[in-house]
Design a protein around this motif. Structure first.
Motif, mmCIF file in Angstrom:
data_model
loop_
_atom_site.group_PDB
_atom_site.id
_atom_site.type_symbol
_atom_site.label_atom_id
_atom_site.label_comp_id
_atom_site.label_asym_id
_atom_site.label_seq_id
_atom_site.Cartn_x
_atom_site.Cartn_y
_atom_site.Cartn_z
ATOM 1 N N ASN A 41 0.833 -1.200 0.000
ATOM 2 C CA ASN A 41 0.000 0.000 0.000
ATOM 3 C C ASN A 41 0.873 1.258 0.000
ATOM 4 O OD1 ASN A 41 -2.257 -1.691 0.211
ATOM 5 N ND2 ASN A 41 -2.137 -1.672 2.455
ATOM 6 N N SER A 42 0.316 2.355 -0.444
ATOM 7 C CA SER A 42 1.060 3.612 -0.466
ATOM 8 C C SER A 42 0.179 4.756 0.011
ATOM 9 C CB SER A 42 1.572 3.912 -1.876
ATOM 10 O OG SER A 42 0.531 4.400 -2.689
ATOM 11 N N TYR A 43 0.837 5.826 0.434
ATOM 12 C CA TYR A 43 0.125 7.016 0.890
ATOM 13 C C TYR A 43 -0.622 7.675 -0.262
ATOM 14 C CZ TYR A 43 -0.649 11.330 3.570
ATOM 15 O OH TYR A 43 -1.217 12.392 4.222
ATOM 16 N N LEU A 44 -0.087 7.543 -1.475
ATOM 17 C CA LEU A 44 -0.744 8.126 -2.636
ATOM 18 C C LEU A 44 -2.119 7.514 -2.880
ATOM 19 C CD1 LEU A 44 2.235 8.514 -5.116
ATOM 20 C CD2 LEU A 44 0.794 10.347 -4.247
ATOM 21 N N VAL A 45 -2.293 6.233 -2.523
ATOM 22 C CA VAL A 45 -3.608 5.597 -2.653
ATOM 23 C C VAL A 45 -4.620 6.318 -1.771
ATOM 24 C CG1 VAL A 45 -4.932 3.486 -2.203
ATOM 25 C CG2 VAL A 45 -2.691 3.343 -3.282
ATOM 26 N N LEU A 46 -4.204 6.650 -0.543
ATOM 27 C CA LEU A 46 -5.109 7.343 0.379
ATOM 28 C C LEU A 46 -5.411 8.753 -0.117
ATOM 29 C CD1 LEU A 46 -3.494 6.229 3.763
ATOM 30 C CD2 LEU A 46 -5.510 5.259 2.644
ATOM 31 N N LEU A 47 -4.400 9.446 -0.619
ATOM 32 C CA LEU A 47 -4.620 10.795 -1.129
ATOM 33 C C LEU A 47 -5.560 10.792 -2.329
ATOM 34 C CD1 LEU A 47 -1.008 12.311 -0.978
ATOM 35 C CD2 LEU A 47 -2.906 12.753 0.585
ATOM 36 N N SER A 75 -0.305 16.739 -6.901
ATOM 37 C CA SER A 75 0.080 16.927 -8.298
ATOM 38 C C SER A 75 -0.910 17.890 -8.936
ATOM 39 C CB SER A 75 0.074 15.597 -9.050
ATOM 40 O OG SER A 75 -1.256 15.133 -9.222
ATOM 41 N N TYR A 76 -0.624 18.275 -10.149
ATOM 42 C CA TYR A 76 -1.509 19.217 -10.839
ATOM 43 C C TYR A 76 -2.892 18.610 -11.069
ATOM 44 C CZ TYR A 76 -3.066 22.704 -14.230
ATOM 45 O OH TYR A 76 -3.772 23.680 -14.888
ATOM 46 N N SER A 77 -2.944 17.345 -11.492
ATOM 47 C CA SER A 77 -4.238 16.699 -11.706
ATOM 48 C C SER A 77 -4.992 16.532 -10.390
ATOM 49 C CB SER A 77 -4.056 15.344 -12.397
ATOM 50 O OG SER A 77 -3.217 14.512 -11.635
ATOM 51 N N HIS A 78 -4.275 16.239 -9.317
ATOM 52 C CA HIS A 78 -4.874 16.134 -7.990
ATOM 53 C C HIS A 78 -5.463 17.484 -7.574
ATOM 54 C CE1 HIS A 78 -4.342 15.267 -3.438
ATOM 55 N NE2 HIS A 78 -5.416 14.640 -3.853
ATOM 56 N N ALA A 79 -4.721 18.558 -7.843
ATOM 57 C CA ALA A 79 -5.197 19.903 -7.512
ATOM 58 C C ALA A 79 -6.475 20.237 -8.280
ATOM 59 C CB ALA A 79 -4.108 20.935 -7.815
ATOM 60 N N ARG A 80 -6.543 19.851 -9.553
ATOM 61 C CA ARG A 80 -7.749 20.114 -10.337
ATOM 62 C C ARG A 80 -8.943 19.349 -9.770
ATOM 63 N NH1 ARG A 80 -4.616 18.956 -14.993
ATOM 64 N NH2 ARG A 80 -5.977 17.155 -15.384
ATOM 65 N N PHE A 81 -8.702 18.106 -9.327
ATOM 66 C CA PHE A 81 -9.775 17.309 -8.725
ATOM 67 C C PHE A 81 -10.281 17.970 -7.441
ATOM 68 C CE2 PHE A 81 -10.741 14.112 -5.445
ATOM 69 C CZ PHE A 81 -11.899 13.569 -5.993
ATOM 70 N N ILE A 82 -9.358 18.446 -6.607
ATOM 71 C CA ILE A 82 -9.723 19.100 -5.353
ATOM 72 C C ILE A 82 -10.510 20.381 -5.631
ATOM 73 C CG2 ILE A 82 -8.754 20.378 -3.387
ATOM 74 C CD1 ILE A 82 -6.514 18.231 -3.352
#
Length: 466
Positions: free
Chosen positions: A226-232, A267-274
Motif C-alpha cells: 500500500n502507499s500514501y498516494l492511494v489514500l490521497l 500533483s496538478y491533476s490532484h489539484a484540479r480534482f480538489i
C-alpha cells in the motif's frame, strides 16, 4: 512599526556587522523576517556602510514579494535597473553563470540577503547543491555583509547550510538570533496552531485477491503493498478532509469575512480534482495556482487582496508566500518531510487584526505527519510542552452529506496516478515539476467505514532541538 523581536534582531545585526560579515537569523515562518531584513538594509544604507542590496530567494513568487517589501520600506526603486538601490533574484538565476547585475557590483559594498537559506547547501569543505555552489562562487567574495534567513533551518539530506556555522560536532547550528513559535504565540505575532489528523476506523482493500482490512491509516501503510498516494487519491478521505476545512472556514468567516483557506495537493491533476470537489460539493470560490500558468503570481496577488474562500496549489504557496488572511489549511500533499510540513503550517499562522488567534491544519493521520505535529511542542533547548489529545471521536459515516453518495459503507474506486515522493534538488520552478507527474493510472478499491479525529493543540517552538 517594528515588532519587539524585529527591533532586537535589527540592533543585534547592525552591532554584529561592526566585527563580522555573516549574520544568521532563525525565526519562525510568519514572524516577519523580510521586514526585519529590509530594515537592516535601510540602516546600513543610511549609515553609508553599503552601496547596494541583493536579495536571493528560492522562487519567483517569494522573489516578487521580497522586492515589493524592500521597495515599500526603503522608499526607493528595487528593480535592479539604473537608479535602483537593489535587486531581488532567485537562486536559480545564478546558475547561468555570472549574473549581469552582480558583475557590475564587483567594486561596490553589497549587502546580500539570503532568504530561506536552507535551500542552499555546501561549504568550503563539503560539496553542496547547485545553488550552494554558486553562492560560494559568486556571492562569497561579492558580499560586504550577508543576512541569512530561515524558519526551518535544517536539510533532509543532512548537508550543511551554505554560510551557516556549526558547533564542534558539526550537528548543532550556530545562529545570531532566534525567535521561535512559542515566543511568537506569546507575543501574539503568530496564531496558535491546531493540527487535526483524520484516521480511518476501518479500511478494506478489495483489489488483488480477497478483501483485506486495516484498523487505521498507520496499519494500512505498514503493508508494503500500500502507499500514501492511494489514500490521497481516495475520494471519501479527500471529501472528509475538505469538509472539515470548509466547515471551519465558514465559522471563521462569520467573524472575519475575508478569512481564507489553503489546500496543498500532490500533483496538478490532484489539484484540479480538489478544486472541482470544493466547487461542486461545497459551493466554494476557488483559485488554483501553478507554475504551469504564466500569470500565477498575479493570481496569488489577486487572491491575497480578494475574498475568495480557497487557494489550491501543489508547492507554490508552501513557503515564503505571504497571504495573511489564510487561517485554514488542508494538507493533502504526498511530501511528508518535516521541513515541508512546517513551511506549509507557516502559511496560516500569521496574525491579522480582524481574525482570531487560532489556525487549523487538517491532514491524514500518517505517522510521520503526526510525529511532526507532536514535535512542534519541542523547544530548541530540548525542553517540551506537551498536551494530551483534546478530542477523539468517531464519525460513523465518512460520506454522509456527500451528494449522490450512499449512507452505507461502500466500495470506492481509487484511481492512483502512480508516482513517488519527490525530493527537492534546487529547482526554483518547483510545484508539480518537482512532484513529477505520474505516467500511469492504477485502479484499486477501498472501503472506508468511519473517520476518527485526533486533535493536537500545540504550544511550542517551531524548531526541533539543534
Amino acid at each position: 512599526m517594528l515588532r519587539d523581536w524585529q527591533r532586537g534582531c535589527v540592533t543585534s545585526a547592525i552591532d554584529h556587522f561592526n566585527y563580522h560579515k555573516h549574520f544568521f537569523c532563525l525565526a519562525t515562518p510568519g514572524a516577519g523576517k523580510t521586514v526585519m531584513a529590509a530594515t537592516v538594509g535601510k540602516m546600513l544604507l543610511e549609515a553609508g556602510k553599503i552601496d547596494y542590496i541583493v536579495c536571493l530567494s528560492p522562487s519567483r513568487t517569494i522573489c516578487e514579494s521580497v522586492r515589493a517589501t524592500f521597495k515599500k520600506l526603503l522608499g526607493r526603486p528595487f528593480s535592479g535597473r539604473i537608479g535602483s538601490v537593489g535587486v531581488s533574484l532567485t537562486y536559480q538565476s545564478l546558475l547561468g553563470g555570472n549574473h549581469s547585475v552582480l558583475a557590475d557590483l564587483v567594486n561596490s559594498r553589497v549587502f546580500v540577503v539570503l532568504d530561506e537559506i536552507h535551500h542552499c547547501s555546501g561549504s568550503e569543505f563539503v560539496q553542496g547543491n547547485a545553488w550552494g555552489i554558486e553562492l560560494l562562487r559568486q556571492i562569497s567574495s561579492l558580499a560586504t555583509f550577508t543576512l541569512s534567513l530561515s524558519g526551518t533551518p535544517w536539510r533532509t539530506d543532512g548537508d550543511p547550510i551554505t554560510f551557516a556555522s556549526y558547533d564542534g560536532s558539526g550537528l548543532g547550528l550556530s545562529y545570531q538570533w532566534k525567535y521561535g513559535l512559542s515566543d511568537a504565540v506569546t507575543d501574539k505575532v503568530c496564531r496558535l496552531p491546531k493540527v487535526i489528523a483524520l484516521d480511518a476506523v476501518k479500511i478494506t482493500k478489495h483489489a488483488y485477491g480477497p478483501p483485506k482490512s486495516y484498523s487505521s491509516i498507520a496499519e494500512f501503510l505498514k503493508d508494503n503493498d500500500n502507499s500514501y498516494l492511494v489514500l490521497l487519491s481516495n475520494e471519501s478521505l479527500t471529501f472528509e478532509v475538505l469538509k472539515r476545512g470548509v466547515e471551519r472556514l465558514t465559522k471563521l468567516r462569520k467573524i472575519s469575512p475575508t478569512a481564507g483557506g489553503l489546500v496543498v495537493a500532490a500533483s496538478y491533476s490532484h489539484a484540479r480534482f480538489i478544486k472541482q470537489m470544493l466547487e461542486d460539493y461545497f459551493s466554494q470560490k476557488v483559485v488554483l495556482v501553478s507554475y504551469k500558468d504564466d500569470d500565477s503570481i498575479r493570481q496569488i496577488e489577486e487572491f491575497r487582496q480578494g475574498t475568495d474562500q480557497w487557494i489550491v496549489s501543489i508547492a507554490m504557496v508552501s513557503e515564503g508566500v505571504d497571504i495573511p488572511r489564510l487561517q485554514v489549511c488542508c494538507h493533502l500533499s504526498a511530501t511528508k518531510t518535516e521541513l515541508y510540513f512546517r513551511q506549509v503550517l507557516g502559511r496560516i499562522i500569521r496574525v491579522t487584526k480582524d481574525q482570531t488567534d487560532e489556525c487549523f491544519f487538517y491532514t491524514l493521520a500518517e505517522e510521520n505527519l503526526i510525529s511532526y505535529a507532536k514535535r512542534l511542542e519541542q523547544e530548541v533547548s530540548g525542553s517540551y510542552i506537551k498536551e494530551n489529545l483534546t478530542e477523539e471521536k468517531v464519525v460513523a459515516n465518512p460520506v454522509e452529506g456527500m451528494p449522490g453518495k450512499s449512507k452505507e459503507p461502500h466500495d470506492i474506486s481509487v484511481y492512483l496516478e502512480d508516482g513517488s515522493e519527490f525530493k527537492t534538488n534546487g529547482s526554483s520552478s518547483a510545484d508539480e515539476d518537482l512532484v513529477g507527474l505520474p505516467s500511469a493510472l492504477v485502479s484499486s478499491a477501498l472501503s472506508i467505514d468511519g473517520i476518527r479525529e485526533r486533535v493536537i493543540r500545540v504550544l511550542m517552538n517551531s524548531q526541533p532541538a539543534l
